[in-house]
Every structure is written in structure tokens, then in C-alpha cells.
Design an enzyme around this catalytic site. Structure first.
Site, PDB file in Angstrom:
ATOM      1  N   ASP A 182       0.787  -1.236   0.000  1.00  0.00           N
ATOM      2  CA  ASP A 182       0.000   0.000   0.000  1.00  0.00           C
ATOM      3  C   ASP A 182       0.821   1.289   0.000  1.00  0.00           C
ATOM      4  O   ASP A 182       0.513   2.238   0.743  1.00  0.00           O
ATOM      5  CB  ASP A 182      -0.951   0.010   1.214  1.00  0.00           C
ATOM      6  CG  ASP A 182      -1.833  -1.227   1.285  1.00  0.00           C
ATOM      7  OD1 ASP A 182      -1.854  -2.010   0.316  1.00  0.00           O
ATOM      8  OD2 ASP A 182      -2.488  -1.421   2.320  1.00  0.00           O
ATOM      9  N   LYS A 238      -7.087  -4.142  -2.869  1.00  0.00           N
ATOM     10  CA  LYS A 238      -7.682  -4.835  -1.729  1.00  0.00           C
ATOM     11  C   LYS A 238      -8.492  -3.863  -0.882  1.00  0.00           C
ATOM     12  O   LYS A 238      -8.293  -2.645  -0.941  1.00  0.00           O
ATOM     13  CB  LYS A 238      -6.614  -5.520  -0.869  1.00  0.00           C
ATOM     14  CG  LYS A 238      -5.654  -4.573  -0.124  1.00  0.00           C
ATOM     15  CD  LYS A 238      -4.638  -5.377   0.662  1.00  0.00           C
ATOM     16  CE  LYS A 238      -3.636  -4.502   1.403  1.00  0.00           C
ATOM     17  NZ  LYS A 238      -4.201  -3.751   2.517  1.00  0.00           N
ATOM     18  N   CYS A 282      -1.948  -2.593   8.277  1.00  0.00           N
ATOM     19  CA  CYS A 282      -1.779  -3.591   7.208  1.00  0.00           C
ATOM     20  C   CYS A 282      -0.505  -4.412   7.374  1.00  0.00           C
ATOM     21  O   CYS A 282      -0.509  -5.621   7.131  1.00  0.00           O
ATOM     22  CB  CYS A 282      -1.798  -2.905   5.844  1.00  0.00           C
ATOM     23  SG  CYS A 282      -3.390  -2.081   5.510  1.00  0.00           S
TER      24      CYS A 282
END
Length: 298
Positions: free
Chosen positions: A121, A182, A215
């Protein structure tokens, strides 16, 4: 799920076959936790068939992320002993499946052939919010260059890219194995698991990106639960809050996850100045990586 393979042990001599067992099969008592269920397996069945039978009997109660050992009840000793290597069922016996409770020391060895890089990310919308994001991008790009030099697969995710944008332009995604959108915080998506299954011998994941306490942390814990060794690159991961970042790194280190640095990872992967790619890796690290706020006061 894995089992230990200890030294060979003679089976208890309790007679072959048994009442109610189909022809060509042997009665076996399968024990797990507080349960014991009689069943039967083909004569000569080995470890794999025993595991399949355990799963068919207790599959809804077995945590597939744990490691187990299969044990055999030995009349000679009056207790369970580890299943012998090369064991084959030839007579009535009693076996049990035992979760391993011992936490083995994580050595943290890295080799290119058994390693995958996870880039999590690193997206444009995070730029103004993440502490030391410029440094994180710089170190992340260095890691991806190293992966290309050493032929290490790279998996990249983007958290809700429709709203948060794509991976930043400074990160060169040339040659990466997979780029996935995602909404789940963890990178462990079905597509990622499938990709890992296609790569033979994967043992270690080198993980970096944002955010450390969300994450990155959730990805690391899921991977460890699946038996994968995780190396988190501290100078290539950050959060909006330094407090969240540092407490996450501390928590992850306590769970046995390896918290390391980009230079340590790259040099561990080449391991020797005579490695054919050492000079290229050396050129990457000639200038020290930025500290990414790791040495600053919180």
C-alpha cells in the site's frame, strides 16, 4: 501442518485386524484433544493417510495454521511416543494428533530462492499523512531494485485504489509478480496465497510499506500463522503516528517476527562478496539508507 519424524520404534504386538474392520483394513483409535474415535485404515497406511483420517474425523476442530506431531501409543512404555519415521499400520493401534506448544527459535536466514518481497500500500494519498513517507519510498525503491537484481518475486497490494490512488510513481513496479487491489487490511488475499503456492520452496517474506500498525502488522501475523517466516523492514515501513509505528514494531518483534533494516536484508541475501550480484547490490547501498525517523525521539 507439519509433523516431526523421530527415530524408529517397534510397534506394540497387539494382534492384526479386529472385529468389525473391513477386509484389508486395520482398526485404529484416533485421538485428538479429549476425543477418541475408532475407525480403520488400509493395511500399510502411512503418515499421510493417518493425517487425512484425522482431518476427516476432526477437521472442524483442527487449526490448520498450527504445527502438529502424530504419536503412537506404545504398550512397552505405557504412553504415547512420536510416530516412527516410515511408519506403516500393520496391526490394531492407537494414535493421537498433538499440537506443538514449543516455540522454536527463529534464525532469520534469508536466501533468494526461498524469499518473496511484499510491498504493502505505498500509495499516493498516503503521502501527506504518513510520517517520513519520502524516506519510506526511497528505501522501498531500493528494496525493489534489489529484488530485480536477485530475481526475487515481488507481490504488491494497493488499499482501495479507487479512493486512495495507485502506488506512488517513484516506486518502479517493473517485473513484479502481482499487483492487487484490496479492501482487507492484511495482504494475505486468496490471490496472494495462490501466487505463493506457485513459487516452490517459499520460506520467508520480506515485508514493507504502510501502515505499520495496521496492514503490515495484520499481514505479518497472518503469514506467521501459516508457518511463513516474516522479516519487517523497519526503515521501509511507517504510520501516521510514530507512537503506533514504534509500538507495532515492538509487538511484532516480541512475537518472533524479525524486525530488520533494508541494508541488512540485501546483504543477507547475497551473503558473500563473491556472489555474482554483490557489486550491483553494493552499488545500491553505497549511500546509507535514510533513518526514516527510527532514531528520532517519539
Amino acid at each position: 501442518m507439519a509433523a516431526a519424524e523421530p527415530a524408529v520404534l517397534a510397534l506394540p504386538n497387539s494382534g492384526a485386524g479386529g472385529a468389525g474392520a473391513p477386509s484389508g483394513t486395520v482398526p485404529v483409535l484416533f485421538c485428538f484433544s479429549v476425543f477418541a474415535r475408532p475407525s480403520s485404515v488400509p493395511h500399510g497406511a502411512g503418515y499421510e493417510l493417518l493425517i487425512q483420517k484425522f482431518l476427516s474425523l476432526y477437521g472442524d476442530q483442527i487449526d490448520m495454521h498450527r504445527k502438529f506431531v502424530v504419536q503412537l501409543f506404545a504398550e512397552e512404555w505405557g504412553q504415547y511416543v512420536d510416530l516412527p519415521k516410515g511408519f506403516a499400520v500393520s496391526e490394531r493401534c492407537k494414535v493421537r494428533l498433538v499440537p506443538l506448544q514449543i516455540q522454536l527459535t527463529t534464525l532469520g536466514n534469508l536466501t533468494p530462492s526461498s524469499t518473496v518481497f511484499f510491498c504493502c500500500d505505498m500509495q499516493e494519498r498516503f503521502r501527506p499523512a504518513i510520517k517520513y513517507f519520502g524516506d519510506i519510498i526511497s528505501v522501498g525503491q531500493r528494496l525493489l531494485q534489489g529484488a530485480r537484481i536477485l530475481g526475487i518475486p515481488v507481490i504488491v497490494t494497493e488499499q482501495y485504489p479507487k479512493g486512495l490512488g495507485s502506488t506512488v510513481q517513484e516506486i518502479d513496479l517493473t517485473g513484479v509478480k502481482l499487483v492487487l487491489p484490496k479492501t482487507k487490511f492484511s495482504m494475505v488475499l486468496p490471490e496472494v496465497e495462490a501466487a505463493l503456492a506457485e513459487i516452490p520452496g517459499v520460506r520467508s517474506v520480506v515485508l514493507f510499506g504502510v501502515e505499520t500498525h495496521v496492514c503490515i502488522q495484520q499481514t505479518a501475523l497472518e503469514l506467521v500463522g501459516r508457518g511463513v517466516e516474516v522479516h519487517i523492514v523497519a526503515d521501509a515501513t511507517s504510520s501516521r503516528s510514530m507512537m503506533d509505528r514504534m509500538f507495532a514494531l515492538e509487538r511484532l518483534a516480541r512475537t518472533g517476527i524479525i524486525v530488520t533494516t533494508s541494508e541488512a536484508v540485501l546483504l543477507q541475501l547475497v551473503a558473500d562478496k563473491d556472489h555474482p550480484k554483490f557489486k550491483e547490490i553494493q552499488n545500491l547501498i553505497k549511500a546509507s539508507a535514510p533513518e526514516s525517523g527510527l532514531l528520532s525521539k517519539v
